[in-house]
Enzyme design. Structure first.
Site, PDB file in Angstrom:
ATOM      1  N   GLY A 167     -62.393 -46.840  -3.616  1.00 31.95           N
ATOM      2  CA  GLY A 167     -62.779 -48.204  -3.285  1.00 31.95           C
ATOM      3  C   GLY A 167     -63.890 -48.750  -4.169  1.00 31.95           C
ATOM      4  O   GLY A 167     -64.470 -49.795  -3.878  1.00 31.95           O
ATOM      5  N   LYS A 210     -55.894 -47.747   5.545  1.00 33.70           N
ATOM      6  CA  LYS A 210     -57.207 -47.721   6.206  1.00 33.70           C
ATOM      7  C   LYS A 210     -57.201 -48.698   7.387  1.00 33.70           C
ATOM      8  O   LYS A 210     -56.172 -48.851   8.027  1.00 33.70           O
ATOM      9  CB  LYS A 210     -58.303 -48.030   5.187  1.00 33.70           C
ATOM     10  N   SER A 233     -59.089 -45.519  -6.463  1.00 31.92           N
ATOM     11  CA  SER A 233     -58.923 -46.698  -7.320  1.00 31.92           C
ATOM     12  C   SER A 233     -57.697 -46.625  -8.231  1.00 31.92           C
ATOM     13  O   SER A 233     -57.746 -47.046  -9.376  1.00 31.92           O
ATOM     14  CB  SER A 233     -60.197 -46.947  -8.134  1.00 31.92           C
ATOM     15  N   GLU A 238     -59.200 -36.534  -3.995  1.00 33.30           N
ATOM     16  CA  GLU A 238     -59.817 -37.853  -3.970  1.00 33.30           C
ATOM     17  C   GLU A 238     -61.317 -37.739  -4.224  1.00 33.30           C
ATOM     18  O   GLU A 238     -62.085 -37.470  -3.296  1.00 33.30           O
ATOM     19  CB  GLU A 238     -59.582 -38.507  -2.609  1.00 33.30           C
ATOM     20  N   GLU A 273     -63.383 -40.546   4.155  1.00 34.13           N
ATOM     21  CA  GLU A 273     -64.033 -41.471   5.095  1.00 34.13           C
ATOM     22  C   GLU A 273     -64.139 -40.844   6.485  1.00 34.13           C
ATOM     23  O   GLU A 273     -65.097 -41.092   7.216  1.00 34.13           O
ATOM     24  CB  GLU A 273     -63.272 -42.807   5.124  1.00 34.13           C
ATOM     25  N   ASN A 315     -52.473 -45.668   1.714  1.00 30.85           N
ATOM     26  CA  ASN A 315     -53.383 -45.499   2.850  1.00 30.85           C
ATOM     27  C   ASN A 315     -53.988 -46.865   3.146  1.00 30.85           C
ATOM     28  O   ASN A 315     -54.845 -47.340   2.402  1.00 30.85           O
ATOM     29  CB  ASN A 315     -54.470 -44.484   2.473  1.00 30.85           C
ATOM     30  N   HIS A 374     -59.387 -37.195   5.296  1.00 29.56           N
ATOM     31  CA  HIS A 374     -59.802 -38.200   4.306  1.00 29.56           C
ATOM     32  C   HIS A 374     -61.330 -38.232   4.219  1.00 29.56           C
ATOM     33  O   HIS A 374     -62.015 -38.025   5.231  1.00 29.56           O
ATOM     34  CB  HIS A 374     -59.265 -39.581   4.707  1.00 29.56           C
TER      35      HIS A 374
HETATM   36  P1  PGA Z   1     -58.742 -46.747  -3.064  1.00 30.58           P
HETATM   37  O1  PGA Z   1     -58.653 -45.692  -1.855  1.00 30.58           O
HETATM   38  O2  PGA Z   1     -57.402 -46.676  -3.779  1.00 30.58           O
HETATM   39  O3  PGA Z   1     -58.994 -48.072  -2.421  1.00 30.58           O
HETATM   40  O4  PGA Z   1     -59.844 -46.293  -3.949  1.00 30.58           O
HETATM   41  C1  PGA Z   1     -58.015 -44.455  -1.995  1.00 30.58           C
HETATM   42  C2  PGA Z   1     -58.094 -43.674  -0.714  1.00 30.58           C
HETATM   43  O5  PGA Z   1     -59.169 -43.651  -0.083  1.00 30.58           O
HETATM   44  O6  PGA Z   1     -57.094 -43.061  -0.264  1.00 30.58           O
END
Ligand code: PGA
Length: 244
Positions: free
Chosen positions: A168, A6, A208, A162, A92, A4, A90
């Site tokens: 992140g 983003k 992460s 998630e 976010e 992903n 997601h």
């Molecule tokens: P990250 O993001 O691996 O940077 O923690 C995962 C995601 O939001 O899909």
């Protein structure tokens, strides 16, 4: 194994990524590989991935096919550009753009109707986990979201667990914490759709994931893959994750 991206990488940067990444995973046939760039980089990604074993997905869609919805992109449009997948719900999107479980269900259906495989995200926030509400939140997200699909529809989706506190932040869920949540999700699937569906559905872990922790996460019986943010932006690190 899904990346992903983003809100990172222009079309030119996308092309550059694939020049390095595609050869690193050419022989990787143990999993499906999907990369999800921003909308405007999708055509470059599809072109760069042509003839490779890498599939392309979008990060969101709107459930109407077309209309006066400024700024939105529909499932058929994403399909027409050459995508096979789309991320839905997601955290976010839920956190910053107000997406609800009801929207997640509508978007998941729209993705399926467009011939796309939805990667549907669920997961609890830090305060929900600390309040001991993880299972309740997952249950609510499931029941008000993808639990509303028909069994036939459900067979076409991928789930991503998630935990929001691990996204992140560099704070990965331990393999045991992730496995616990994956088991809860599979249990919910079993109750709603039956044992066969629970065994068949793929549940990805996200939050992460890095080359040095992917192996232990993937060793858990209920973790079937990873949805990777930050570590999917560099060809060598995402290839190392794919080839764990
Ligand atoms: P990250 O993001 O691996 O940077 O923690 C995962 C995601 O939001 O899909």
């Amino acid at each position: 194994m899904a990346g992903n991206w983003k809100m990172y990488k222009s079309a030119a940067e996308t092309t550059q990524f694939f020049e390095k990444f595609a050869p690193l995973v050419r022989a990787s046939s143990h999993c499906e590989i999907v990369i999800c760039p921003v909308y405007v980089s999708l055509p470059a990604a599809v072109a760069a991935a042509e003839g490779s074993n890498v599939q392309i997905g979008a990060q969101d869609l709107y459930w109407e096919k077309e209309g006066a919805y400024t700024g939105e992109v529909s499932g058929p449009m994403i399909k027409a550009v050459g995508c096979s997948h789309v991320i839905i719900g997601h955290s976010e999107r839920r956190q910053y753009f107000g997406e609800t479980n009801d929207w997640v269900l509508k978007k998941t259906r729209a993705a399926l109707e467009s011939g796309l495989t939805p990667i549907v995200c669920v997961g609890e926030t830090l305060s929900e986990r600390e309040a001991g509400r993880t299972d309740a939140v997952l249950t609510e997200q499931f029941q008000q979201g993808i639990g509303g699909l028909s069994p036939e529809e459900f067979a076409g989706i991928v789930i991503a667990y998630e935990p929001v506190w691990a996204i992140g932040t560099g704070r990965t869920a331990t393999p045991e914490i992730a496995e616990d949540a994956h088991r809860v999700i599979r249990g919910l699937v079993k109750v709603r759709f039956g044992t066969e569906a629970a065994d068949a559905v793929r549940v990805l872990y996200g939050g992460s994931v890095k080359p040095d922790n992917v192996k232990n996460l993937m060793a858990q019986p209920d973790i079937d893959g990873a949805l990777v943010g930050g570590a999917s932006l560099k060809p060598d690190s995402f290839a190392a994750i794919v080839n764990f």
